[in-house]
Design an enzyme around this catalytic site. Sequence first.
Site, PDB file in Angstrom:
ATOM      1  N   ASP A 320      62.294  41.891  18.170  1.00 26.61           N
ATOM      2  CA  ASP A 320      61.060  41.217  17.766  1.00 26.61           C
ATOM      3  C   ASP A 320      60.367  40.548  18.944  1.00 26.61           C
ATOM      4  O   ASP A 320      61.012  40.035  19.865  1.00 26.61           O
ATOM      5  CB  ASP A 320      61.403  40.163  16.702  1.00 26.61           C
ATOM      6  CG  ASP A 320      60.183  39.426  16.190  1.00 26.61           C
ATOM      7  OD1 ASP A 320      59.338  40.063  15.552  1.00 26.61           O
ATOM      8  OD2 ASP A 320      60.080  38.204  16.445  1.00 26.61           O
ATOM      9  N   GLU A 373      59.177  45.801  19.497  1.00 26.27           N
ATOM     10  CA  GLU A 373      57.877  45.405  18.966  1.00 26.27           C
ATOM     11  C   GLU A 373      57.116  44.795  20.138  1.00 26.27           C
ATOM     12  O   GLU A 373      57.284  43.619  20.467  1.00 26.27           O
ATOM     13  CB  GLU A 373      58.012  44.383  17.831  1.00 26.27           C
ATOM     14  CG  GLU A 373      56.663  44.088  17.189  1.00 26.27           C
ATOM     15  CD  GLU A 373      56.475  42.634  16.793  1.00 26.27           C
ATOM     16  OE1 GLU A 373      55.495  42.348  16.084  1.00 26.27           O
ATOM     17  OE2 GLU A 373      57.276  41.784  17.205  1.00 26.27           O
TER      18      GLU A 373
END
Length: 642
Positions: A320, A373
């Site tokens: 993330d 990401e």
Amino acid sequence: MQQAEQIVHGVSLLTDHDIYLFKEGRHYRLYNKLGAHLLVHEGVAGTLFALWAPNAQAVSVCGDFNGWAKNAHPLYARHDGSGIWEGFVPGVLQGAQYKYHIDSRRNSYSVDKADPFAFLNEGAPRTASVVWDLAYEWGDSQWMEQRSGRNAREAPWSVYEMHLGSWRRDHDDDFRSLHYSQLAEQLPAYVRDLGFTHVELMPVMEHPFFGSWGYQTTGYFAPTSRLGPPQDFMRLVENLHREGVGVILDWVPSHFPTDEHGLSYFDGTHLFEHEDPRKGYHPDWNSSIFNHARYEVRSFLISSALFWLDRYHADGLRVDAVASMLYLDYSREEGEWEPNEYGGRENIGAIEFLRGLNEGVYAEFPDVQTVAEESTAWPMVSRPVYLGGLGFGMKWNMGWMNDTLSYFSKDPIFRKFHQNKLTFSIWYAFTENFMLPLSHDEVVHGKGSLYGRMPGDPWRKCAGLKALYGYMFAHPGKNLLFMGAEMGQVPEWNHDAEVEWHLLDVPLHKGVFDFIAALNRTYREHPALYADDFSPEGFEWVDFRDVDAGILAFLRKAHGEPPVLAVCNFTPVPRENYLVGVPAAGYWREILNSDALEYGGSGWGNFGGQSSCPVSAHGHDHSLALQIPPLSVSYFLYGGDG
């Protein structure tokens, strides 16, 4: 629980080599050494505790076994400069609750901390750690032996992203989230029958606030106890594997919450985070930023990554907020950040950490994938470290996502002015190993659902969704859909609710659901749609110039496989006898049509396929005279003479 006996000094799982690797930032199995470990010492069962707290002047273990007395069981500092405190407590067994009481040598600071390496924590809002053994007899050996092929970048990837706490609720038990044991019975067959190859779970790591969706992690080695004990989560992973479904875990090495029991200001100093708020405080999430330049922190985080691959048989990690790690000025105004030693905005420590993370993961588990990401144009995110890349296996294509949703949200009458939003992605499609995400981030915070973004009446909305999905699966790159998208969920996602299961009784939405199953099946059956996702040889434009008709046509190819022709009509007007050039004479079988009656469409089509005619079109000597349905995507497989 019985009163624990006096602590025993001199028991340790750590060797000198462990300490050396820890200090070098290269110890990737710390979970076997630090934390709470059940063992038998001199014939007596108990728990060995080990904690890194270099700025403490005293550390003790308090828990339900000693009445939470602060100093009843003091740990002993190692004499090797590692900052690690240890002690064996006889009689402390599985299920014991505990914390570390830390007296800092700085500022007379005292605090009770949860164990950073705990395998289990109390259910929120309680915050103690729990002594737990992770023994489990795995039954997924067939998957584990075969997963190098299932997880390969040349394999089909159709990922079902989900939030375990709001996928389905228990209507017989106060509408609570399903436990891992219930999910293990219900989820695997559901995902298998829809044809997804993998699930991606939003963070399951322990987090104090349910509304953070797991992205404010406190337990980097513990699945959240809200949904059950660790072994029940293992069974969920195992059952998914048994149904042929891989498991990707969302993982957050960028920042952590400031809750007192967690990592923040751990031993009276900024141990895990940067001391300078220009580097150590994240303004977007009101959280602390890991000090990725500190070697011990690197060992902690990379050990966490390998832990989920090792102990929980995860098939990959979606990392993330990588962009927030790469840039020192991320979400900061001028004067709120400090340049690196070269005067630039790049975070040198974080770059080195990410490269070390990927080298460590692929060295130990070459049959998994890491997925970044990363929302900027940082180069070579998914290229090997030895070539100067960050070393990820794949990267989310946020540019494709933004442009595509922007295009599909427009009324079809205006789409002709924006067709470049669809064609632009091919210019950079092969610069990274891209995954195409229609994730949870696109259906929250007032953005509305994917269904809600489609213009028109319910029929056009559902037709638009099917066209979006059909276009997405034909576009180069791996695919990811967030739960609820498979049935055209109407409102945006709410973590306190569940997927709108009643929509399966609504014919139009059931049509979307059935189309997703057919799309996944078609995608997996034809290597041309996935085998060369990351190579320009796997894609060829046929036509993108007919903006007035809203038609796109392109070929997907793979070496030694028959090509697939994708024909898209993004207007509500059907096109009759529309010539589409093809590279080979013969029969082209219609293998998927989003407008078919069984998917709630109008029933336009080509009676199973067409033979080409010797009429030139789009630079080819042969063409197909197609009946192109409205708001649709159709796939045609080349079959030779037919």
